[in-house]
Design a protein around this motif. Structure first.
Motif, short mmCIF file in Angstrom:
data_model
loop_
_atom_site.label_atom_id
_atom_site.label_comp_id
_atom_site.label_asym_id
_atom_site.label_seq_id
_atom_site.Cartn_x
_atom_site.Cartn_y
_atom_site.Cartn_z
N PHE A 65 40.66 53.51 132.13
CA PHE A 65 40.25 52.96 130.84
C PHE A 65 38.74 52.74 130.79
CE2 PHE A 65 44.69 51.03 130.19
CZ PHE A 65 45.08 52.13 129.45
N PHE A 66 38.19 52.11 131.83
CA PHE A 66 36.74 51.88 131.85
C PHE A 66 35.98 53.21 131.92
CE2 PHE A 66 37.84 47.51 133.39
CZ PHE A 66 37.15 46.82 132.40
N GLY A 67 36.48 54.15 132.71
CA GLY A 67 35.82 55.45 132.82
C GLY A 67 35.81 56.21 131.50
N PHE A 68 36.96 56.26 130.82
CA PHE A 68 37.03 56.94 129.54
C PHE A 68 36.19 56.23 128.48
CE2 PHE A 68 41.46 58.61 130.80
CZ PHE A 68 40.88 59.69 131.44
N GLY A 69 36.16 54.89 128.57
CA GLY A 69 35.35 54.14 127.62
C GLY A 69 33.88 54.46 127.75
N LEU A 70 33.38 54.45 128.99
CA LEU A 70 31.97 54.79 129.22
C LEU A 70 31.67 56.25 128.86
CD1 LEU A 70 31.43 52.93 132.61
CD2 LEU A 70 30.67 52.21 130.34
N TRP A 71 32.62 57.12 129.14
CA TRP A 71 32.47 58.54 128.81
C TRP A 71 32.34 58.72 127.30
CZ3 TRP A 71 36.81 62.64 130.05
CH2 TRP A 71 36.36 63.91 129.68
#
Length: 217
Positions: free
Chosen positions: A66-72
């Motif tokens: 979730f955090f990775g996709f959000g930053l992406w």
């Protein structure tokens, strides 16, 4: 989450462009069928994950996703300008080249329309074997592989009720695809990829925070 991820996605643009060229009901049936199958498969993989990996690890992996996709998504949103959709033009160019490669030039439009009019008089189920249905299905099915929404669906199903994940994902896919098919290219061209990317990024971050604060059962 799926709705925000899909509304400006490549498969959304593909459905809009295909609906401008072929009968809408065949395009809609092919696109929705592909996305439903992909949602169920993704949720099944996520549901089986805790049987292969401990519940604690699947929870932590989902939170990181979730955090990775959000930053992406936020990074993509900040990089993009406020102009017309580049992905829309890219998808349209790919479909045009595909038509040329298959010999579907504009000279064949009249015969194509006649063939579709004949197919409309056939029984309903036989129309699912139409090349248009298969094309819409394959474009959307393979276009979803590796997509953020697919990986997020896997992560959600691993950490939440898979039936709720499937239901929410299918409803979101149905709404997005129907809007693309009915609205057509005019709707797709008015969508701001930057706003969609920023909104999706914030939503992923919110889900990441919620997952981080939730204890593992």
């Amino acid at each position: 989450m799926t709705f925000v991820s899909e509304i400006g996605d490549k498969t959304f643009f593909a459905a809009a462009i295909l609906a401008m060229r072929y009968p809408r009901r065949l395009v809609l049936a092919g696109c929705v069928s592909a996305l439903i199958v992909m949602t169920i498969l993704s949720a099944t993989v996520g549901w089986a994950a805790p049987n292969l990996i401990s519940r604690k690890w699947t929870h932590h992996i989902t939170t990181l996703l979730f955090f990775g996709f959000g930053l992406w998504s936020l990074w993509d949103g900040f990089k993009q300008g406020g102009g017309e959709s580049e992905e829309l033009a890219e998808v349209e160019a790919e479909l045009d080249s595909d038509l040329k490669a298959n010999g579907k030039a504009t000279k064949d439009n009249n015969s194509k329309i006649e063939d579709e009019n004949k197919k409309q008089n056939r029984p309903f189920l036989t129309q699912f074997f139409s090349p248009i249905f298969l094309k819409a299905f394959s474009i959307n099915f393979f276009g979803e592989f590796g997509d953020k929404s697919q990986l997020a669906t896997i992560g959600l199903a691993a950490d939440e009720n898979p039936f709720g994940v499937v239901l929410g994902g299918i409803v979101a896919q149905l709404l997005c695809t129907t809007a693309a098919v009915i609205g057509g290219k005019s709707l797709a061209s008015q969508i701001s990829e930057r706003i969609v990317a920023l909104s999706g990024g914030m939503l992923f971050i919110i889900f990441g925070i919620q997952s981080f604060l939730t204890s593992v059962e």
